[in-house]
Design an enzyme around this catalytic site. Sequence first.
Site, PDB file in Angstrom:
ATOM      1  CE  LYS B  78      -3.980   1.921   2.547  1.00  0.00           C
ATOM      2  NZ  LYS B  78      -4.872   1.748   3.716  1.00  0.00           N
ATOM      3  CB  SER B 153      -8.234   3.584   2.767  1.00  0.00           C
ATOM      4  OG  SER B 153      -7.404   2.959   3.723  1.00  0.00           O
ATOM      5  CB  SER B 177      -8.565   0.699   5.643  1.00  0.00           C
ATOM      6  OG  SER B 177      -9.262   1.919   5.646  1.00  0.00           O
TER       7      SER B 177
END
Lengths: 94, 475
Positions: B78, B153, B177
């Site tokens: 990420k 997210s 997330s």
Amino acid sequence: MLEIKDIEKLAKLARIELTQEEKESLLKEVDPILGYVAQLKEVVSSVGETKKAGELRNVTREDSLPNETASNTEVLVADMPESQNNYLKVKKIL
Amino acid sequence: MIDLKNLTIKKAHEALMKGEYTSVELATAYLEQIKKTDGDIHAYLEVYSDVLEQAQKADEKIKNGEAGMLTGIPISIKDNILIKGRIASSASKILENYTATYDATVIEKLKKESVVFVGRTNMDEFAMGGSTENSAYGPTKNPYDTERVPGGSSGGAAASVASDEALVALGSDTGGSIRQPASFCGLVGLKPTYGAVSRHGVMAMGSSLDQIGPFGKTVEDVEILFNTIKGQDKMDSTTIPDKKDKGDFVDKKFKIGVPKDFLNIGGIDESVSKNFQETLEKLKSLGHEIIDIKLPNLKYSLAVYYVIVPAEVSSNMARFDGMRFGKRISGKDGIEDYFLSRQAGLGKEVRRRIILGTYVLSSGYYDAFYNKANIVRELITEDYKKAFEKVDVIITPTTPGPAFKIGEKSGDPLKMYLEDIFTVPVNLAGVPAISIPSGFKEVDGKKLPLGIQLIAKHSGEETLFAVSKSLLGEK
């Protein structure tokens, strides 16, 4: 209820420039959220404020240099928006 | 041709050890898949240019007999996790060209294993959002239906694994997330116990809630990754000593708690309720015991979350001021540099949370909002503690519905926040939770994945893995 001048004050505290349009849309978005979270006051008044939040403990380390002096200078300076002779360059303050 | 669809870490590891294919060939297969599908999916913000060189190094390690389980395994990271010398932007304009100056602790651990970092994945800017629509670089699409969001997210992380553009992925979870995108993309995703994994080198959003965690297609993959990245770290004072659950979990029958009062909150899609009931039946048929429990204060979770998160966000985001790193927009003086840089560099949701956080922390309101939120947070934590005296795990759906359409909820922040109703309380209490695939809902001829969330007490990850494997029939 918040007003535009409250949003302006918060934006100033947070160092964010906002357009008039953004101020108005923020006002419309932030107010319902504050209305929603206001339920917390009632919850707390029903249980009392005796509760203490979180567990506190000290975490310490030896008071020594974590890095060798200047060992990261090059990479840190490379990330600076403006620099001169290995110094961060900012505008005159006084 | 390597069968990426059914590939797991163990299978890949065995094939690499036997020499069925090399790490370079494996990485090449993933790069080809990226070429084929990422134009539509947009899971990656950057695919690294040195993937094959990394794979070559892994191959050498394998040849020299120094390989571990993760050597040569392609993994996506990420965009809010730092890898030294590579760009880490948190999908924000303000960090567009920011090059990380050190490795996150989790990255250091993965480098020791000689994994292959494929690229950095898309996300909601600074992890603020639940759909990946808040990325400054455009949304990621759900591989099951490209008109829908992958969740967020960590949406890019989930999409990269679901579309076979990486074998496994690392994301971060502040209020769901990892678990919500795992659910939307038919994957397994783990939010570890707060403090189980070092946050050193992950960009802070809600510091008292953030955890890094793994995505995979199987529970085993997630378990292997978790065991690699966990552990106490002197660079993160909130990390805790590694406390493994003791005992033998093979064929163990678990007590599983169902918080009925909390599940009746409303707004749950019919397909999710039905799927949840079917899962309970399945657990019973496997010999586990279903027990009704009460978590009376969990209904206040979102109110608590949307005080604590903006408060921590407004503090954490203060460092992005265009001075020492990141984008600087020049104004007439130094102060104006701040205002202009933050206006140009930070997106709408980020600015909204900063304003909200500034409000709840400001003089006169701190006690009314922030302190109250912390008190109710404690009540929620106690609810879990009481429940775990009676049960081994708590089960809920991961999300109220399957993946929604792009743009469907972006206009209404409160509605978007409601997506997180089942995942947020877990972060508030700091307990671990896993989302596992539990079936599909068919909409317009597309199969949309559904997920189930299992929650355990602090440091109860082993229990989560055991129940998940039992439910999914993994050995």
